[in-house]
Design an enzyme around this catalytic site. Structure first.
Site, PDB file in Angstrom:
ATOM      1  CE  LYS B  74     -34.316  36.891  66.935  1.00 37.83           C
ATOM      2  NZ  LYS B  74     -35.529  36.434  66.241  1.00 37.83           N
ATOM      3  CB  SER B 150     -33.980  33.876  63.741  1.00 43.06           C
ATOM      4  OG  SER B 150     -35.124  34.609  64.075  1.00 43.06           O
ATOM      5  CB  SER B 174     -37.958  33.365  64.849  1.00 39.18           C
ATOM      6  OG  SER B 174     -37.622  33.139  63.496  1.00 39.18           O
TER       7      SER B 174
END
Lengths: 99, 490, 483
Positions: B74, B150, B174
């Protein structure tokens, strides 16, 4: 719980944010809605609940040994939006002096 | 779809083949990019990539349990010398971290190859990956739907086969929620078991680096390589992390909590069906169901949106145009701050900063932040009580399957409530595992969530594995270890 | 109108640890800009703080020696505000649960023993430094250097117990001395190792309530503190006397012009939004650690001063000078320990040794290396016994401080042993009497003081080596014999 436009502006100042004129009301509404929702916490019995700390208390402290693994000035300044030789540059800081 | 025989194979298998010389590290990495050729244009899971960088990394990968295995991480994990780290935000456009996050360092030391930085909701604030400055990521199973957030980028990329492993971050769900929406495993570890040094902070007392994989065994291996104390992160636990080597042991003799009151209302039928199927599978595998009521998640959501936003409002203060990031033209320092930040942050980030600032401000601290931290203690006690009655709990991941793009972006509260089943684990600091369970009739992935007490990762993985082998698509055969149908490109 | 001033001080002590408060960067002074920095103290995304044990230890030493209560579980907090020299735009400090509370600093003021109570001492990190106004090309800018960001600070807050600017000056001098005594800081106000802000308000004498207070910053020296406070007290008195009200304000003191300027207007009033630092654990200081620190605390300077007065019989003035630094008082005690009488040792250290130290710009440590305490003891002994004259002793000191060396060796090499045999000295005495008929006549006429002059002349002739007592006796004898 209601947040009005002035409150939005006050908080925005604290956070160094500018909310565009047209968005202030919308932001006030959205924040108020969240705060209304958050009021649900008043329904909980929190009588003997101390605030949480997530970090284990017995964590060890660091020895006072300087380590050469710090950044070179070049690396430190590499991402600087504005620099002059070894300094970061910013617009002038004014102390708001009134003699 | 090309018949790349590496797609979907576990990372452990891929690593073994590289070690045996059946393929080179570069070939292992590029096999994922063949999948990207088909998918990435539509899915847009990747924020930053560079063919030359990854080829060099593959060629120079040190020997280790993951040598040659590509991993997508990420974009809020600091990576030095290869890709930018921008957290999906304009305010970090072009920023290159001068240091590796600890988990990145450990990943590289194991021989893994960082194949790309994954797209994400800006500063990890979101549940759909629709709030990235690079544009949304789409769900490979249905391009009109979100991959979750996310950490939507890494989840989607692992789902379509860019890499068998992914790293994300989980502050309120997330990692688990996008894992569920994309049909892959997603683990949020016990707080303090994976180092946060180099993870750009959102909610410091809630954030954990999380793991994505298509196979339970891969999650276990990745966890064992990354978990452990870090002198650079004072919030990591000093003791050795739990041993997950027995992840395949099965669930005989274990008990799971069944808090049915939580999904009697407000949850899609497919979600309930997945829970029922999972419970049945676990019972068949020898686990015992224990029914009891549990505290509804609305309290957790309310608590979270005070604690997380308060911490975030402070953590994001450093983005000010002084030392890094774009700077708006200005002739005084006040304008420098206000313009750089206002131009750099998206609306959701601004909303949360304002909320958090308010919760901490003079006169409101007791009523909001302090009260929320007390409520958090209460919530932790609820979990402790529950785990006095069972070894782990079976829960939904989200109230719905993957929702459509644009469906919740205009209603912040609706978006926040989609975290209603995941947030509690972050507040309590306990681990949670999203376990994929095949596809619903609509073709969308289904999943369930397992949560357990601190350091119960071994238990969660055992249960996740038990569900994996008894999954309703086990008919594909365990020897291929590809239980889940690949996304069908329409 | 009569006014009573109520003054409180907030002091920051920059610690002399080797690394910074929350990271491993060197905490040293004088490196080139932005070279002692790392992701943590630059506030880069993803960086995290880790506490430096030595900084806590320093705080414990200070707190224990001042008699504070040590909190077993104290908490770090974030103080949130924006400023270009703040890498994170929050400072990690301590707020409602500081490490030390209470305590007091004993201070001698005008020969009276006083004690100024404290409210608290806590640990925090320093900011970077910004330089303004500056220019680049034709554009005004400020420059920022983060080398200092993250250096450990102790913040010490006093009760508003001061009534006179002089008391504040004495307090700061005592605090500076103590910081150096404990070796936790160089304590140099001009270099910013010791900083002071003052709060001052006025009230009618005898009143128990407090007036509106103003805060004065930029007080860069002890003199500056006294003068700045004096100026502000005068300003407030003038306002009140004219019937006005004091507005809360933060003022900057300009020492060069002895002027005060209002620094910030109220609209930028800070809401610091303190909350417990989530990246750090509670700071646990158990009884074992406290006792371990207590066990290695040195005798505090004020206790030594009292001991010198009460047990060694020294005047308070001498004791104060000797106890100005730990090195000096350790040195003095070593000289006494080697057998020298305390008052003599005190005189020698205060006059001779210090004179050389100041004239040559030596550190006291260097001085002690050049003239170890034992050697000074020997030199004093030789002078007192008359083995060498005091003029010769001065010669020895001159050489030893210039070049080093052992005093005995210098005495031998230069043949400084005093000449005290009458046979050696008589010829010189007679020469001097013959050469100075005028003074001789004056002496015989009753002016006793000319004897001193004549002794001096003999000393000169002997190159300072004649034993003055013997010379005096011989002179008297000769003069007496002159009839």
């Amino acid at each position: 719980m209601s947040i009005d436009r002035d409150e939005v502006r006050r908080i925005a100042d604290l956070a160094r944010l500018e909310i565009a004129g047209g968005d202030v009301d919308r932001m006030a509404k959205e924040l108020s809605a969240v705060l209304d929702f958050v009021a649900a916490l008043n329904e909980l019995d929190l009588a003997d609940c101390e605030p949480t700390s997530m970090v284990p208390a017995a964590a060890s402290l660091r020895d006072d040994e300087p380590d050469g693994r710090r950044l070179t000035s070049e690396a430190a300044l590499a991402a600087a939006p504005e620099r002059e030789r070894d300094f970061f540059l910013v617009p002038p800081v004014v102390e708001n002096v009134n003699p | 779809m090309s018949a790349n025989r590496w797609w979907g194979r576990p990372a452990t298998t891929l690593a073994a083949c590289v070690a045996r010389g059946e393929l080179s590290a570069e070939q292992a990495v590029e096999s994922g990019w063949e999948a990207a050729a088909t998918w990435e244009g539509d899915v847009h899971a990747v924020a930053h990539a560079d063919a030359t960088v990854r080829a060099t990394a593959a060629r120079t990968a040190p020997p280790g349990p993951l040598r040659g295995v590509p991993v997508i991480v990420k974009d809020n994990l600091c990576t030095a010398g290869d890709y930018p780290t921008t957290c999906g935000s304009r305010i970090l456009a072009g920023y290159r971290a001068p240091y590796d996050a600890t988990v990145i360092r450990r990943l590289r030391a194991a021989g893994a190859v960082l194949t790309a930085k994954g797209n994400m909701d800006e500063f990890a604030m979101g549940s759909s990956t629709e709030f990235s400055c690079y544009g949304p990521t789409r769900n490979p199973y249905d391009l009109t739907r979100v991959p979750g957030g996310s950490s939507g980028g890494p989840a989607a990329a692992v789902a379509y086969g860019l890499a068998p492993l992914g790293l994300g971050s989980d502050t309120g769900g997330s990692v688990r929620q996008p894992a569920a929406f994309c049909g892959v495993f997603g683990l949020k570890p016990t707080y303090g078991r994976l180092s946060r040094y180099g993870l750009v902070a959102f909610g410091s007392s809630l954030d954990q680096v999380g793991l994505f994989a298509r196979h339970a065994g891969d999650v276990a291996l990745l966890y064992s390589l990354l978990a452990g104390p870090d002198l650079r992160d004072a919030t990591t636990r000093a003791s050795p992390p739990p041993d997950v080597s027995a992840w395949d042991r099965g669930v005989k003799g274990l008990s799971f909590g069944w808090p049915e009151n939580l999904w009697r209302e407000g949850v899609e039928p497919e979600v309930v069906a997945a829970l029922e199927a999972a419970a049945a599978s676990l019972e068949r595998a020898g686990a015992r169901r224990v029914a009891f009521d549990f505290l509804p998640g609305t309290y957790a959501v309310a608590t979270y949106y005070l604690v997380a936003t308060a911490e975030a409002s402070s953590n994001l203060a450093r983005f000010d145009g002084v030392r890094y990031g774009p700077r708006a033209p200005s002739t005084d320092v006040w304008s420098l701050y206000v313009r750089s930040r206002s131009q750099g942050f998206g609306p959701e980030v601004k909303r949360r900063i304002l909320l958090g600032t308010y919760a901490l401000s003079a006169g409101y601290y007791d009523a909001f932040y302090l009260k929320a931290q007390r409520a958090r203690t209460r919530i932790r006690r609820e979990y402790q009580a529950a785990f006095g009655r069972c070894d782990f709990m079976l829960l939904p991941v989200a109230p719905t399957l993957a929702f459509r793009l644009g469906e919740k972006t205009t209603d912040p509260l609706a978006m926040y409530l989609s975290d209603i089943f995941t947030i509690g684990a972050n507040l309590a600091g306990i681990p949670g595992l999203a376990v994929p369970l095949g596809l619903a009739g609509s073709g969308l992935p289904r999943a369930v969530q397992l949560v357990g007490p601190e350091d119960s990762e071994p238990t969660l993985l055992r249960a996740g594995r038990a569900l994996e082998v008894r999954g309703e698509v086990a008919r594909l055969g365990r020897e291929h270890e590809t239980e889940f149908p690949w996304p069908m490109k329409r | 109108m009569a006014h009573e001033a109520v003054i409180g001080l907030e002091c920051h002590i920059q610690l002399a640890t080797r690394s910074k408060m929350f990271c491993e960067c060197p905490a040293e002074f004088g490196a080139s800009p932005n070279s002692n920095v790392c992701p943590v103290c630059l506030g880069l995304p993803g960086a995290l703080p880790v506490v430096n044990r030595a900084a806590i230890d320093a705080a414990l030493q200070l707190g224990l020696v001042l008699g504070c209560t040590i909190r077993e579980a104290s908490v770090f907090a974030r103080k949130n505000y924006f400023y270009p020299d703040m890498p994170k735009n929050y400072q990690i400090t301590q707020y409602d649960r500081p490490l030390c509370e209470g305590g007091a600093l004993p201070v001698r003021l005008c020969e009276t023993a006083r004690s100024f109570p404290l409210i608290r001492i806590h640990v925090e990190e320093d900011t970077g430094k910004s330089f303004h106004p500056e220019r680049t090309g034709d554009r005004p800018v400020s420059r920022v250097d983060f080398n200092r960001a993250g250096v450990p600070l102790l913040e010490l807050v006093t009760e508003p117990a001061f009534r006179q600017p002089e008391e504040c000056g004495a307090f700061l001098a005592g605090l500076r001395r103590l910081a150096r005594w404990l070796k936790i800081s160089d304590g140099d106000m001009e270099k910013g190792h010791l900083r002071c802000d003052a709060n001052v308000s006025l009230r009618p004498p005898g009143s128990a309530s407090l007036g509106t207070k103003t805060e004065i910053k930029n007080l860069n020296s002890i003199k500056g503190v006294e003068k700045g406070l004096t100026a502000e007290i005068a300003r407030q008195a003038a306002v009140l006397d004219a019937g006005g009200r004091i507005e809360q304000a933060t003022l900057l003191y300009d020492a060069d012009h002895d002027k005060l300027a209002v620094m910030r207007s109220k609209e930028y009033a800070h809401d610091y939004r303190y909350f417990p630092e989530p990246d750090l654990p509670q700071l646990t200081v158990d009884a074992a650690w406290v006792e371990e620190v207590r066990g290695r605390l040195p005798e505090p300077p004020w206790t030594r001063e009292d001991r010198y007065v009460d047990h060694l019989g020294l005047p308070a003035y001498d004791a104060a000078i000797l106890c100005e630094t730990r090195e000096r008082s350790d040195y003095f005690e070593a000289v006494v320990g080697a057998g020298t009488d305390a008052k003599r040792a005190s005189n020698w250290v205060m006059t001779e040794v210090l004179r050389h130290v100041n004239a040559r710009g030596l550190s006291e440590r260097e001085a002690a290396l050049r003239l170890p305490a034992k050697s000074l003891a020997v030199l004093i002994g030789a002078t007192e016994s008359g083995r060498i004259t005091s003029a010769s002793a001065k010669e020895v000191l001159e050489e030893v401080f210039e070049k080093g060396g052992d005093p005995e060796a210098v005495i031998a090499a230069r043949g400084l042993v005093a000449r005290s045999s009458p046979e050696e000295l008589l010829p010189l005495v007679r020469e001097v009497l013959a050469e100075n008929p005028g003074p001789v006549a004056q002496f015989r006429g009753g002016k006793q003081a000319t004897l001193g002059f004549l002794v001096g002349q003999v000393m000169k002739k002997s190159g300072g080596r004649a034993a003055p007592q013997v010379v005096q006796e011989l002179l008297r004898a000769e003069l007496g014999a002159l009839r």
